[in-house]
Motif scaffolding. Structure first.
Motif, PDB file in Angstrom:
ATOM      1  N   GLU A 187      -4.206   8.048  -6.531  1.00  0.00           N
ATOM      2  CA  GLU A 187      -4.962   6.614  -6.430  1.00  0.00           C
ATOM      3  C   GLU A 187      -6.225   6.692  -6.948  1.00  0.00           C
ATOM      4  O   GLU A 187      -6.345   5.417  -7.492  1.00  0.00           O
ATOM      5  CB  GLU A 187      -4.895   6.166  -5.007  1.00  0.00           C
ATOM      6  CG  GLU A 187      -5.090   4.745  -4.928  1.00  0.00           C
ATOM      7  CD  GLU A 187      -4.770   3.953  -3.389  1.00  0.00           C
ATOM      8  OE1 GLU A 187      -4.612   3.057  -3.218  1.00  0.00           O
ATOM      9  OE2 GLU A 187      -4.395   4.869  -2.461  1.00  0.00           O
ATOM     10  N   GLU A 188      -7.281   7.315  -6.515  1.00  0.00           N
ATOM     11  CA  GLU A 188      -8.438   7.195  -6.999  1.00  0.00           C
ATOM     12  C   GLU A 188      -8.549   7.636  -8.365  1.00  0.00           C
ATOM     13  O   GLU A 188      -9.763   7.187  -9.153  1.00  0.00           O
ATOM     14  CB  GLU A 188      -9.213   8.395  -6.192  1.00  0.00           C
ATOM     15  CG  GLU A 188      -9.076   9.814  -6.338  1.00  0.00           C
ATOM     16  CD  GLU A 188      -7.990  10.235  -5.386  1.00  0.00           C
ATOM     17  OE1 GLU A 188      -7.973  11.418  -5.048  1.00  0.00           O
ATOM     18  OE2 GLU A 188      -7.226   9.397  -4.681  1.00  0.00           O
ATOM     19  N   GLN A 189      -7.670   8.289  -9.108  1.00  0.00           N
ATOM     20  CA  GLN A 189      -7.817   8.606 -10.557  1.00  0.00           C
ATOM     21  C   GLN A 189      -7.397   7.432 -11.535  1.00  0.00           C
ATOM     22  O   GLN A 189      -7.491   7.248 -12.610  1.00  0.00           O
ATOM     23  CB  GLN A 189      -6.899   9.869 -10.990  1.00  0.00           C
ATOM     24  CG  GLN A 189      -7.603  10.948 -10.410  1.00  0.00           C
ATOM     25  CD  GLN A 189      -6.748  12.309 -10.409  1.00  0.00           C
ATOM     26  OE1 GLN A 189      -5.480  12.232 -10.398  1.00  0.00           O
ATOM     27  NE2 GLN A 189      -7.268  13.316 -10.479  1.00  0.00           N
ATOM     28  N   ARG A 190      -6.390   6.399 -10.727  1.00  0.00           N
ATOM     29  CA  ARG A 190      -5.969   5.169 -11.397  1.00  0.00           C
ATOM     30  C   ARG A 190      -5.150   5.300 -12.547  1.00  0.00           C
ATOM     31  O   ARG A 190      -4.722   4.074 -13.074  1.00  0.00           O
ATOM     32  CB  ARG A 190      -7.422   4.297 -11.665  1.00  0.00           C
ATOM     33  CG  ARG A 190      -8.195   4.123 -10.768  1.00  0.00           C
ATOM     34  CD  ARG A 190      -9.534   3.359 -11.344  1.00  0.00           C
ATOM     35  NE  ARG A 190     -10.218   3.840 -12.687  1.00  0.00           N
ATOM     36  CZ  ARG A 190     -11.038   4.705 -12.815  1.00  0.00           C
ATOM     37  NH1 ARG A 190     -11.501   5.521 -11.571  1.00  0.00           N
ATOM     38  NH2 ARG A 190     -11.439   5.231 -13.777  1.00  0.00           N
ATOM     39  N   TRP A 191      -4.556   6.323 -12.982  1.00  0.00           N
ATOM     40  CA  TRP A 191      -3.516   6.453 -13.823  1.00  0.00           C
ATOM     41  C   TRP A 191      -2.125   6.613 -13.632  1.00  0.00           C
ATOM     42  O   TRP A 191      -1.513   7.349 -14.484  1.00  0.00           O
ATOM     43  CB  TRP A 191      -4.131   7.451 -15.016  1.00  0.00           C
ATOM     44  CG  TRP A 191      -5.305   6.771 -15.771  1.00  0.00           C
ATOM     45  CD1 TRP A 191      -6.603   7.178 -15.248  1.00  0.00           C
ATOM     46  CD2 TRP A 191      -5.087   5.913 -16.943  1.00  0.00           C
ATOM     47  NE1 TRP A 191      -7.353   6.608 -16.352  1.00  0.00           N
ATOM     48  CE2 TRP A 191      -6.728   5.682 -17.213  1.00  0.00           C
ATOM     49  CE3 TRP A 191      -4.040   5.193 -17.507  1.00  0.00           C
ATOM     50  CZ2 TRP A 191      -6.846   4.760 -18.024  1.00  0.00           C
ATOM     51  CZ3 TRP A 191      -4.710   4.470 -18.527  1.00  0.00           C
ATOM     52  CH2 TRP A 191      -5.970   4.234 -18.795  1.00  0.00           C
ATOM     53  N   TYR A 192      -1.744   6.329 -12.334  1.00  0.00           N
ATOM     54  CA  TYR A 192      -0.380   5.982 -12.341  1.00  0.00           C
ATOM     55  C   TYR A 192       0.064   4.759 -12.458  1.00  0.00           C
ATOM     56  O   TYR A 192      -0.567   4.101 -13.162  1.00  0.00           O
ATOM     57  CB  TYR A 192      -0.097   6.010 -10.812  1.00  0.00           C
ATOM     58  CG  TYR A 192      -0.977   5.009  -9.921  1.00  0.00           C
ATOM     59  CD1 TYR A 192      -0.360   3.806  -9.457  1.00  0.00           C
ATOM     60  CD2 TYR A 192      -2.156   5.519  -9.531  1.00  0.00           C
ATOM     61  CE1 TYR A 192      -1.125   2.713  -8.988  1.00  0.00           C
ATOM     62  CE2 TYR A 192      -3.122   4.309  -8.721  1.00  0.00           C
ATOM     63  CZ  TYR A 192      -2.442   3.229  -8.486  1.00  0.00           C
ATOM     64  OH  TYR A 192      -3.108   2.457  -7.827  1.00  0.00           O
ATOM     65  N   GLY A 193       1.297   4.596 -12.872  1.00  0.00           N
ATOM     66  CA  GLY A 193       1.733   3.413 -13.419  1.00  0.00           C
ATOM     67  C   GLY A 193       3.126   2.788 -13.619  1.00  0.00           C
ATOM     68  O   GLY A 193       3.533   2.270 -14.488  1.00  0.00           O
ATOM     69  N   VAL A 194       4.004   2.988 -12.326  1.00  0.00           N
ATOM     70  CA  VAL A 194       5.415   2.417 -12.304  1.00  0.00           C
ATOM     71  C   VAL A 194       5.152   1.325 -11.279  1.00  0.00           C
ATOM     72  O   VAL A 194       4.984   1.551 -10.129  1.00  0.00           O
ATOM     73  CB  VAL A 194       6.341   3.364 -11.994  1.00  0.00           C
ATOM     74  CG1 VAL A 194       7.680   2.882 -11.906  1.00  0.00           C
ATOM     75  CG2 VAL A 194       6.129   4.454 -13.080  1.00  0.00           C
ATOM     76  N   VAL A 195       5.604   0.135 -11.797  1.00  0.00           N
ATOM     77  CA  VAL A 195       5.619  -1.056 -10.888  1.00  0.00           C
ATOM     78  C   VAL A 195       6.523  -0.594  -9.536  1.00  0.00           C
ATOM     79  O   VAL A 195       6.346  -0.996  -8.501  1.00  0.00           O
ATOM     80  CB  VAL A 195       6.202  -2.321 -11.542  1.00  0.00           C
ATOM     81  CG1 VAL A 195       6.132  -3.570 -10.483  1.00  0.00           C
ATOM     82  CG2 VAL A 195       5.002  -2.632 -12.490  1.00  0.00           C
ATOM     83  N   GLN A 196       7.723  -0.244  -9.934  1.00  0.00           N
ATOM     84  CA  GLN A 196       8.813  -0.105  -9.006  1.00  0.00           C
ATOM     85  C   GLN A 196       8.575   1.595  -8.539  1.00  0.00           C
ATOM     86  O   GLN A 196       9.685   2.055  -8.476  1.00  0.00           O
ATOM     87  CB  GLN A 196      10.146  -0.426  -9.471  1.00  0.00           C
ATOM     88  CG  GLN A 196      10.530  -1.854  -9.920  1.00  0.00           C
ATOM     89  CD  GLN A 196       9.811  -1.972 -11.157  1.00  0.00           C
ATOM     90  OE1 GLN A 196       9.373  -1.138 -12.225  1.00  0.00           O
ATOM     91  NE2 GLN A 196       9.523  -3.176 -11.420  1.00  0.00           N
ATOM     92  N   ASP A 197       7.641   1.954  -8.065  1.00  0.00           N
ATOM     93  CA  ASP A 197       7.246   3.312  -7.734  1.00  0.00           C
ATOM     94  C   ASP A 197       8.235   3.752  -6.702  1.00  0.00           C
ATOM     95  O   ASP A 197       8.693   4.903  -6.808  1.00  0.00           O
ATOM     96  CB  ASP A 197       5.764   3.467  -7.468  1.00  0.00           C
ATOM     97  CG  ASP A 197       5.435   4.818  -7.163  1.00  0.00           C
ATOM     98  OD1 ASP A 197       4.743   5.299  -8.241  1.00  0.00           O
ATOM     99  OD2 ASP A 197       5.473   5.497  -6.020  1.00  0.00           O
ATOM    100  N   THR A 198       8.312   2.699  -5.608  1.00  0.00           N
ATOM    101  CA  THR A 198       8.881   3.183  -4.366  1.00  0.00           C
ATOM    102  C   THR A 198      10.430   3.385  -4.678  1.00  0.00           C
ATOM    103  O   THR A 198      10.925   4.231  -4.274  1.00  0.00           O
ATOM    104  CB  THR A 198       8.862   2.161  -3.274  1.00  0.00           C
ATOM    105  OG1 THR A 198       7.496   1.985  -2.871  1.00  0.00           O
ATOM    106  CG2 THR A 198       9.486   2.446  -2.005  1.00  0.00           C
ATOM    107  N   GLU A 199      11.057   2.425  -5.548  1.00  0.00           N
ATOM    108  CA  GLU A 199      12.369   2.461  -5.928  1.00  0.00           C
ATOM    109  C   GLU A 199      12.858   3.688  -6.528  1.00  0.00           C
ATOM    110  O   GLU A 199      13.788   4.221  -6.454  1.00  0.00           O
ATOM    111  CB  GLU A 199      12.871   1.108  -6.541  1.00  0.00           C
ATOM    112  CG  GLU A 199      12.770  -0.188  -5.948  1.00  0.00           C
ATOM    113  CD  GLU A 199      11.050  -0.782  -5.771  1.00  0.00           C
ATOM    114  OE1 GLU A 199      11.127  -1.900  -5.415  1.00  0.00           O
ATOM    115  OE2 GLU A 199      10.126   0.060  -6.055  1.00  0.00           O
ATOM    116  N   LEU A 200      11.836   3.904  -7.582  1.00  0.00           N
ATOM    117  CA  LEU A 200      11.996   5.111  -8.394  1.00  0.00           C
ATOM    118  C   LEU A 200      12.029   6.385  -7.667  1.00  0.00           C
ATOM    119  O   LEU A 200      13.026   7.166  -7.675  1.00  0.00           O
ATOM    120  CB  LEU A 200      11.249   4.992  -9.735  1.00  0.00           C
ATOM    121  CG  LEU A 200      11.472   6.379 -10.683  1.00  0.00           C
ATOM    122  CD1 LEU A 200      12.892   6.370 -11.124  1.00  0.00           C
ATOM    123  CD2 LEU A 200      10.549   6.158 -11.790  1.00  0.00           C
TER     124      LEU A 200
END
Length: 297
Positions: A187-200
């Protein structure tokens, strides 16, 4: 699925054992219109390395950001580089990245991506030598994140279960990593990026035999979280770094060019990081993901 450390004896035995399948993973080439740009030269060097060391490969899996801005002249330069070496390279399979379609007009960028790469859909799958390869991509023009429709997520769930076996890996490719998994996605690195993170994540949790490769972060393979073992709740995940340039845990850019060589054996997958600048293996990025009915979570 478990990840184990290599021993010298195992490494010697590996040399004598022929893999059932091998392929390479590259990402974030960020090709520019200028043929002399360092990003372009890095791709030339990487393809030369694969041509020399990847004999018998089933394919090069590219995880997105083929070009830096999705411009026609950048695609022309991409094709020039690829075609100059295509006679010595395995087939190419492409994933769409945010730099390919996320700037400017979405529909025009997407149409150009399809036309220039010959890719027919934002998501697609292929059976290669008996193994399933699945490619995902955004369905909205977003600057950094990707957005996956319910249709694509349902398609993925079905495809992951297609002729599935707990001891046979399925290889999955998506440009953006899931949050708090591989290097750069914290989270602090900021480069995650899937809107549907929980669903995936919920879908992937049902298919522990999957191996997910992602790009986007550019994080160097020497980073501690380069490999995410799933923590007994998700499949194995790998950060594939970048061909163009690298990033560090100090949140700084770094010159360099890295990718993976992957080999599949009867009961495990070997993933080895390659430094294309030096032409050497990355000792810190050598992994063995074992598959057996006993090791499944």
């Amino acid at each position: 699925m478990v990840q184990e450390d290599w021993t010298d004896q195992e490494e010697q035995g590996r040399v004598l054992q022929k893999p059932l399948l091998s392929f390479q993973v590259i990402t974030d080439t960020h090709i520019r219109a200028d043929a002399s740009h360092v990003y372009n030269l890095n791709l030339v060097r990487a393809l030369e390395d694969i041509a020399a060391n990847g004999r018998g490969s089933a394919g090069i899996m590219h995880i997105g950001d083929i070009t830096d801005h999705g411009l026609p002249e950048e695609y022309s330069e991409w094709k020039r580089i690829w075609n100059s070496a295509s006679g010595t390279l395995p087939p190419l399979y492409l994933t769409m990245g945010n730099h390919d379609v996320g700037f400017g007009e979405w529909e025009a960028n997407l149409g150009r991506y399809f036309e220039e790469t010959g890719t027919a859909s934002t998501y697609h799958d292929h059976w290669i030598d008996g193994y399933h390869f699945i490619f995902m991509g955004t369905e909205e023009g977003m600057e950094i994140f990707c957005s996956l429709s319910d249709e694509q997520l349902n398609w993925l769930d079905v495809k992951l279960g297609e002729d599935a076996s707990p001891d046979r890996p399925v290889f999955l490719f998506l440009h953006q990593p899931l949050k708090d998994t591989v290097a750069g996605s914290l989270e602090e690195q900021r480069w995650y990026g899937v809107v549907q993170d929980t669903e995936l994540k919920a879908i992937l949790a049902r298919h522990p035999q999957a191996v997910l490769f992602t790009g986007h972060t550019h994080w160097e393979m020497e980073a501690p979280r380069n490999y995410f073992d799933g923590e007994k709740r998700l499949p194995a995940m790998f950060n594939a770094a970048s061909i163009a340039y690298l990033w560090t845990d100090e949140d700084e850019a770094k010159a360099g060019s890295q990718g993976y060589y992957v080999e599949v054996y009867p009961d495990y997958v070997q993933v080895r990081g390659r430094d294309f600048t030096s032409g050497k293996w990355i000792d810190a990025a050598r992994y063995k993901v074992s598959y057996s009915k006993e090791s499944q979570v």
